[in-house]
Motif scaffolding. Structure first.
Motif, short mmCIF file in Angstrom:
data_model
loop_
_atom_site.label_atom_id
_atom_site.label_comp_id
_atom_site.label_asym_id
_atom_site.label_seq_id
_atom_site.Cartn_x
_atom_site.Cartn_y
_atom_site.Cartn_z
N SER A 12 42.71 32.39 33.55
CA SER A 12 42.61 33.76 34.03
C SER A 12 42.32 34.78 32.92
O SER A 12 42.54 34.49 31.74
CB SER A 12 43.88 34.12 34.81
N TRP A 47 42.40 38.99 31.28
CA TRP A 47 43.44 39.93 30.88
C TRP A 47 43.45 41.19 31.74
O TRP A 47 44.39 41.98 31.68
CB TRP A 47 43.23 40.37 29.42
N LYS A 87 46.58 28.81 32.51
CA LYS A 87 46.36 29.34 31.15
C LYS A 87 45.97 30.81 31.25
O LYS A 87 44.85 31.14 31.63
CB LYS A 87 45.26 28.57 30.40
N GLU A 131 44.45 35.00 26.29
CA GLU A 131 45.12 35.12 24.99
C GLU A 131 45.44 36.58 24.66
O GLU A 131 46.21 36.86 23.75
CB GLU A 131 44.27 34.50 23.87
N GLY A 148 41.89 26.72 26.74
CA GLY A 148 41.24 26.70 28.05
C GLY A 148 40.26 25.54 28.15
O GLY A 148 40.22 24.81 29.15
N THR A 180 38.59 32.68 36.46
CA THR A 180 38.21 34.09 36.57
C THR A 180 37.94 34.60 35.17
O THR A 180 38.81 34.49 34.29
CB THR A 180 39.34 34.92 37.21
N GLY A 181 36.75 35.13 34.96
CA GLY A 181 36.41 35.63 33.63
C GLY A 181 34.92 35.94 33.54
O GLY A 181 34.27 36.22 34.56
N SER A 182 34.40 35.88 32.34
CA SER A 182 33.02 36.32 32.10
C SER A 182 32.00 35.26 32.56
O SER A 182 32.32 34.08 32.68
CB SER A 182 32.83 36.60 30.62
N THR A 234 31.56 32.44 29.82
CA THR A 234 32.59 31.38 29.84
C THR A 234 32.48 30.56 31.13
O THR A 234 32.64 29.34 31.10
CB THR A 234 34.02 31.99 29.72
N GLU A 268 34.96 33.02 39.52
CA GLU A 268 35.07 34.45 39.86
C GLU A 268 34.64 35.21 38.61
O GLU A 268 35.42 35.35 37.67
CB GLU A 268 36.53 34.80 40.23
N LEU A 269 33.39 35.67 38.60
CA LEU A 269 32.82 36.18 37.34
C LEU A 269 32.58 37.70 37.39
O LEU A 269 33.18 38.40 38.19
CB LEU A 269 31.53 35.41 37.03
N GLY A 270 31.71 38.17 36.54
CA GLY A 270 31.52 39.61 36.35
C GLY A 270 30.79 40.30 37.49
O GLY A 270 30.34 39.67 38.45
N CYS A 317 36.41 43.85 37.56
CA CYS A 317 35.15 43.15 37.88
C CYS A 317 34.42 43.91 38.97
O CYS A 317 33.20 43.85 39.06
CB CYS A 317 35.46 41.74 38.33
N GLU A 323 27.05 44.06 32.33
CA GLU A 323 28.38 44.57 32.68
C GLU A 323 28.91 45.41 31.51
O GLU A 323 28.94 44.94 30.37
CB GLU A 323 29.32 43.38 32.94
N TRP A 364 37.52 36.79 48.55
CA TRP A 364 37.03 37.46 47.34
C TRP A 364 36.15 36.49 46.57
O TRP A 364 36.57 35.38 46.28
CB TRP A 364 38.22 37.88 46.47
P1 NAD Z 1 36.64 35.51 29.27
O1 NAD Z 1 35.58 34.71 29.92
O2 NAD Z 1 36.45 35.90 27.85
O3 NAD Z 1 38.05 34.75 29.31
C1 NAD Z 1 38.64 34.36 30.54
C2 NAD Z 1 39.58 33.20 30.28
O4 NAD Z 1 38.81 32.06 29.87
C3 NAD Z 1 40.60 33.43 29.16
O5 NAD Z 1 41.83 32.89 29.55
C4 NAD Z 1 40.01 32.67 27.99
O6 NAD Z 1 40.94 32.23 27.04
C5 NAD Z 1 39.38 31.49 28.70
N1 NAD Z 1 38.31 30.80 27.96
C6 NAD Z 1 37.49 31.30 27.00
N2 NAD Z 1 36.61 30.36 26.59
C7 NAD Z 1 36.88 29.24 27.31
C8 NAD Z 1 36.30 27.94 27.36
N3 NAD Z 1 35.27 27.59 26.59
N4 NAD Z 1 36.81 27.05 28.23
C9 NAD Z 1 37.84 27.39 29.04
N5 NAD Z 1 38.43 28.61 29.04
C10 NAD Z 1 37.96 29.52 28.18
O7 NAD Z 1 36.84 36.78 30.18
P2 NAD Z 1 37.80 38.03 29.93
O8 NAD Z 1 37.23 38.89 28.85
O9 NAD Z 1 39.21 37.57 29.81
O10 NAD Z 1 37.69 38.79 31.33
C11 NAD Z 1 36.74 39.76 31.62
C12 NAD Z 1 35.69 39.18 32.55
O11 NAD Z 1 36.30 38.66 33.71
C13 NAD Z 1 34.71 40.25 33.04
O12 NAD Z 1 33.41 39.73 33.01
C14 NAD Z 1 35.16 40.48 34.49
O13 NAD Z 1 34.15 40.96 35.33
C15 NAD Z 1 35.62 39.12 34.87
N6 NAD Z 1 36.53 39.19 36.00
C16 NAD Z 1 36.11 38.74 37.20
C17 NAD Z 1 36.94 38.84 38.31
C18 NAD Z 1 36.49 38.37 39.67
O14 NAD Z 1 37.34 38.26 40.54
N7 NAD Z 1 35.22 38.08 39.89
C19 NAD Z 1 38.22 39.39 38.17
C20 NAD Z 1 38.62 39.83 36.91
C21 NAD Z 1 37.77 39.72 35.83
#
Ligand code: NAD
Length: 526
Positions: A145, A147, A171, A174, A207, A221-223, A226, A244-246, A278, A376, A444
């Motif tokens: 997830s 931050w 996880k 960080e 992760g 959920t993240g970028s 990633t 669940e991305l950007g 997001c 984004e 969602w």
């Molecule tokens: P991020 O991709 O940098 O990190 C997300 C998670 O992935 C963290 O826990 C990180 O430690 C982990 N990670 C990083 N590299 C990895 C790898 N190689 N393998 C496995 N895990 C790894 O994203 P962020 O900066 O924490 O969050 C912001 C992003 O999340 C934005 O793009 C935002 O739009 C998106 N987001 C999407 C939603 C949604 O529901 N669609 C919700 C919230 C945030």
């Protein structure tokens, strides 16, 4: 015995900072690949017992965890605000309150949503056959997830995974490990059985190790960057993934909209959580005839916002999560200026604070080809562009690699729904922005680069189970016409099946009776 493991420090640590002040607020383990593998193994073993528990038993743990959160609500809100920089009001309104609602919803309704489903198999039911789907838990769910909603995003997914009968390794980001560990503390207080939920803190490598350890499903959920790495690594084990991305979410305001409401929604949608949602409003399209009036309203309201430390109850906009995130915003704003857009208010770092504060920024004359309209931004910026008519509004909104959410503003609801259905996004609101992640009953997830799969609602719960088809034949006394003993007679029977049975009409199938009887007689003799 407390059931939930928080890792001891075997490798190095990650340090958590308050982004509003730059002060260290705590440390957490940076779990190694070996520790992650062991955690997944323990989760696999605990799955055997957990999947045998009833919905009622699982719901009891979730409802008790809910009580713990209610009892510690103010401390948890304080922690979320301190570790993420967001205003304490938003820690409650956008994280704690919605996830408490989600918890009661899934605790009370998961059994009903996942009840076995009979399938109508047409004419085969007259031959004593029946089919149904039952929903089996998957096993070990890995939740990775971000931050920006460090409490509600992971906790919502933990609850859905657990109620469906899975065990979980979570996880957290960080940047917000302490909020992640709070989730494990909450479930430890209600004595969740051992290793049913484990929270492992660590960075991207932790992760990556979780992905490599072949869980049964990954909820990420993240970028986008990633997400792509995870999908490609997960493919090596054929591990299914929800991504669940950007987003780069558009808001369309027609001339017949309630402009008071739309302008308040636009600034909240763009600036809450310092624009780090997001589903933030990242592109505002306004109909030409009202553009000047509407932009003026937006600027006036933005100038009244209170930017301050998140701990103050009157703060509208707090700190951004990190220097890196703030630099992205600076780059986008600089590019807007270079490309001919106008900064109407804000536009720079707020130097009154030590931490990472960026002023809420309104930008006019934005064009879709500008960087800040394509990538984004994830910061407190609101770029405004103008459209002539409905067709152009839809084209501009859809001209994006992303498709998470969108909103359409008009008093004509028929028009609003018509436009909504033409926008390529997972959620489109009419006269609302951003908030539906807070409605646990609704799905969602995104289109295009915003990801695939769903979380929340019935569709989200379905991601956490394996649908299993059970087919039963009650009449084994009759041989099947399609079994061995192929012959001219069999050929004729299946010509009849093709002509009559496959029409789906019982009236037609009756014509097949003499040929079927011949075939059964033939099979009985063999
Ligand atoms: P991020 O991709 O940098 O990190 C997300 C998670 O992935 C963290 O826990 C990180 O430690 C982990 N990670 C990083 N590299 C990895 C790898 N190689 N393998 C496995 N895990 C790894 O994203 P962020 O900066 O924490 O969050 C912001 C992003 O999340 C934005 O793009 C935002 O739009 C998106 N987001 C999407 C939603 C949604 O529901 N669609 C919700 C919230 C945030």
């Amino acid at each position: 015995m407390s059931a939930v493991i928080s890792f001891p420090t075997k490798t190095d640590e990650i340090i958590s900072y308050n982004p509003a002040t730059g002060e260290e607020i705590g440390r957490a383990a940076n779990a190694s690949a070996e520790e992650v593998k062991e955690a997944v193994e323990r989760a696999r073993q605990s799955f055997q017992n957990w999947c045998e528990t009833s919905f009622k038993e699982r719901a009891k743990f979730i409802m008790e965890a809910r009580e713990v959160i209610l009892a510690e609500m103010n401390e948890i809100a304080q922690l979320i605000s301190t570790e993420s920089g967001k205003p304490i009001v938003e820690a409650l309104s956008m994280e704690i309150a919605p996830v408490l609602d989600l918890m009661q919803y899934f605790a009370r309704n998961a059994q009903k949503i996942l009840k076995p489903e009979k399938i109508n198999i047409g004419q085969l039911k007259f031959l004593g056959r029946s089919s149904k789907i039952i929903y089996q838990p998957l096993g070990v769910i890995a939740i990775i997830s971000p931050w920006n909603y460090p409490f509600s995003i992971p906790l919502g997914e933990v609850v859905m995974a657990l109620i469906a009968g899975n065990t979980v390794v979570l996880k957290p980001s960080e940047l917000t490990p302490l909020v992640g560990l709070k989730i494990s503390e909450i479930f430890a207080k209600v004595d969740l059985p051992e290793n049913v939920l484990q929270v492992i803190t660590g960075d991207g490598q932790t992760g990556a190790a979780l992905v490599e350890s072949a869980p049964d499903k990954i909820m990420f959920t993240g970028s986008v960057a990633t997400g792509k790495k995870i999908a490609s690594e997960a493919a090596k084990n054929l591990t299914p993934v929800v991504l669940e991305l950007g987003g780069k979410d558009p808001m369309i305001v027609f001339e017949d909209a309630d402009l008071e409401a739309a302008s308040s929604a636009a600034i909240w949608g763009a600036f809450c959580n310092s624009g780090q949602s997001c589903s933030s409003v990242e592109r505002l399209y306004v109909e030409e005839s009202i553009a000047e009036k509407f932009t003026k309203l937006i600027v006036e309201k933005t100038r009244k916002l209170n930017q301050n430390l998140g701990s103050d109850a009157t703060t509208d906009i707090g700190a951004m999560i990190s220097e890196n995130q703030l630099k992205t915003v600076e780059k986008h704003v600089a590019d807007f200026k270079r490309s001919g857009a106008k900064i109407l208010t804000g536009g720079r770092r707020n130097e009154n604070y030590q931490g990472t504060f960026f002023q809420p920024t309104v930008i006019a004359d934005a064009k879709n080809e500008m960087r800040g309209m394509r990538e984004e931004t994830f910061g407190p910026t609101l770029p405004i562009a103008v459209f002539k008519d409905e067709k152009e509004a839809i084209e501009l909104a859809n001209d994006s690699d992303f498709g998470l959410t969108a909103s359409v503003w008009t008093k004509n609801l028929r028009k609003g729904k018509r436009v909504a259905a033409k926008i390529l996004a997972g959620t489109v609101c009419v006269n609302e922005v951003l908030y539906t992640h807070g409605i646990g009953q609704t799905p969602w997830g995104g289109f295009k680069q915003s990801g695939y799969g769903r979380t929340h609602g019935k569709l989200g719960l379905m991601e956490l189970v394996a649908p299993q088809h059970i087919h039963v034949n009650r009449y084994t006394v009759l041989p099947n016409a399609w079994w061995f003993g192929y012959s001219e007679n069999a050929l004729e029977t299946f010509r009849g099946f093709a002509r009559y049975f496959s029409s789906g009409s019982l009236f037609q199938t009756v014509k097949l009776t003499p040929q079927m009887l011949k075939r059964v007689k033939e099979l009985r003799k063999k």
